[in-house]
Scaffold this motif. Sequence first.
Motif, PDB file in Angstrom:
ATOM      1  N   CYS A 186      -8.004  -1.768  -3.244  1.00 52.40           N
ATOM      2  CA  CYS A 186      -7.275  -2.079  -2.021  1.00 52.40           C
ATOM      3  C   CYS A 186      -8.274  -2.686  -1.037  1.00 52.40           C
ATOM      4  O   CYS A 186      -9.262  -2.045  -0.673  1.00 52.40           O
ATOM      5  N   LYS A 187      -8.039  -3.937  -0.631  1.00 54.72           N
ATOM      6  CA  LYS A 187      -8.978  -4.652   0.237  1.00 54.72           C
ATOM      7  C   LYS A 187      -9.218  -3.939   1.561  1.00 54.72           C
ATOM      8  O   LYS A 187     -10.253  -4.114   2.186  1.00 54.72           O
ATOM      9  N   ALA A 188      -8.278  -3.132   1.977  1.00 55.99           N
ATOM     10  CA  ALA A 188      -8.405  -2.424   3.248  1.00 55.99           C
ATOM     11  C   ALA A 188      -9.426  -1.284   3.176  1.00 55.99           C
ATOM     12  O   ALA A 188      -9.963  -0.864   4.193  1.00 55.99           O
ATOM     13  N   VAL A 189      -9.711  -0.781   1.974  1.00 50.60           N
ATOM     14  CA  VAL A 189     -10.577   0.391   1.817  1.00 50.60           C
ATOM     15  C   VAL A 189     -12.049  -0.012   1.856  1.00 50.60           C
ATOM     16  O   VAL A 189     -12.491  -0.899   1.131  1.00 50.60           O
ATOM     17  N   HIS A 190     -12.800   0.687   2.719  1.00 53.66           N
ATOM     18  CA  HIS A 190     -14.246   0.483   2.810  1.00 53.66           C
ATOM     19  C   HIS A 190     -14.980   1.511   1.953  1.00 53.66           C
ATOM     20  O   HIS A 190     -15.785   1.151   1.102  1.00 53.66           O
ATOM     21  N   THR A 191     -14.705   2.801   2.197  1.00 52.87           N
ATOM     22  CA  THR A 191     -15.357   3.861   1.417  1.00 52.87           C
ATOM     23  C   THR A 191     -14.373   4.983   1.124  1.00 52.87           C
ATOM     24  O   THR A 191     -13.405   5.198   1.860  1.00 52.87           O
ATOM     25  N   VAL A 192     -14.670   5.702   0.046  1.00 56.75           N
ATOM     26  CA  VAL A 192     -13.918   6.902  -0.324  1.00 56.75           C
ATOM     27  C   VAL A 192     -14.941   7.987  -0.636  1.00 56.75           C
ATOM     28  O   VAL A 192     -15.851   7.777  -1.438  1.00 56.75           O
ATOM     29  N   ASN A 193     -14.795   9.123   0.029  1.00 56.40           N
ATOM     30  CA  ASN A 193     -15.665  10.273  -0.210  1.00 56.40           C
ATOM     31  C   ASN A 193     -14.778  11.387  -0.750  1.00 56.40           C
ATOM     32  O   ASN A 193     -13.875  11.848  -0.063  1.00 56.40           O
TER      33      ASN A 193
END
Length: 151
Positions: free
Chosen positions: A127-134
């Motif tokens: 998803c282009k909107a997502v920067h990071t996922v922790n």
Amino acid sequence: MDKINRKILSELQRNGDLSSQALAERIGLSPTPVWRRVRKLQESGVIKRTVALLDAEKVGLEVVAIANVSLEDHHPDSVRDFDQMVKDAPEVMECYATSGQYDYTLKVACASIRAYDKLLSEQLMRCKAVHTVNTSFVLRTSKSTTALPLP
């Protein structure tokens, strides 16, 4: 919201499968007024819906993860894209827009770590909107409830 409605809601939160008769006995009213009250609570949206709560492990969902997500930006298109991706992912059980370090917190249920990794790599991070996922994985559950604390 009177005391009787609160009693009705408390009982239904414990067991949404109660008949009008059984609910009336617990509340101390006859079935017809209880049924009318339940109907009004449904029509007003206080009772959103009645569902069956499943045991995740018994249906093969062994992994529960909490994913904290930061977006690239807060442009309406980015938020809309992210919200749509979340709606399209059945593994995402809950999604909250949050204040603080992350923009969203997700509760995710998967069959395995491999299944979570697939969700992460093929949907969340694409998803282009997502920067990071922790991600944090749930090791055990100390408390889980759907019942709201009624005043």
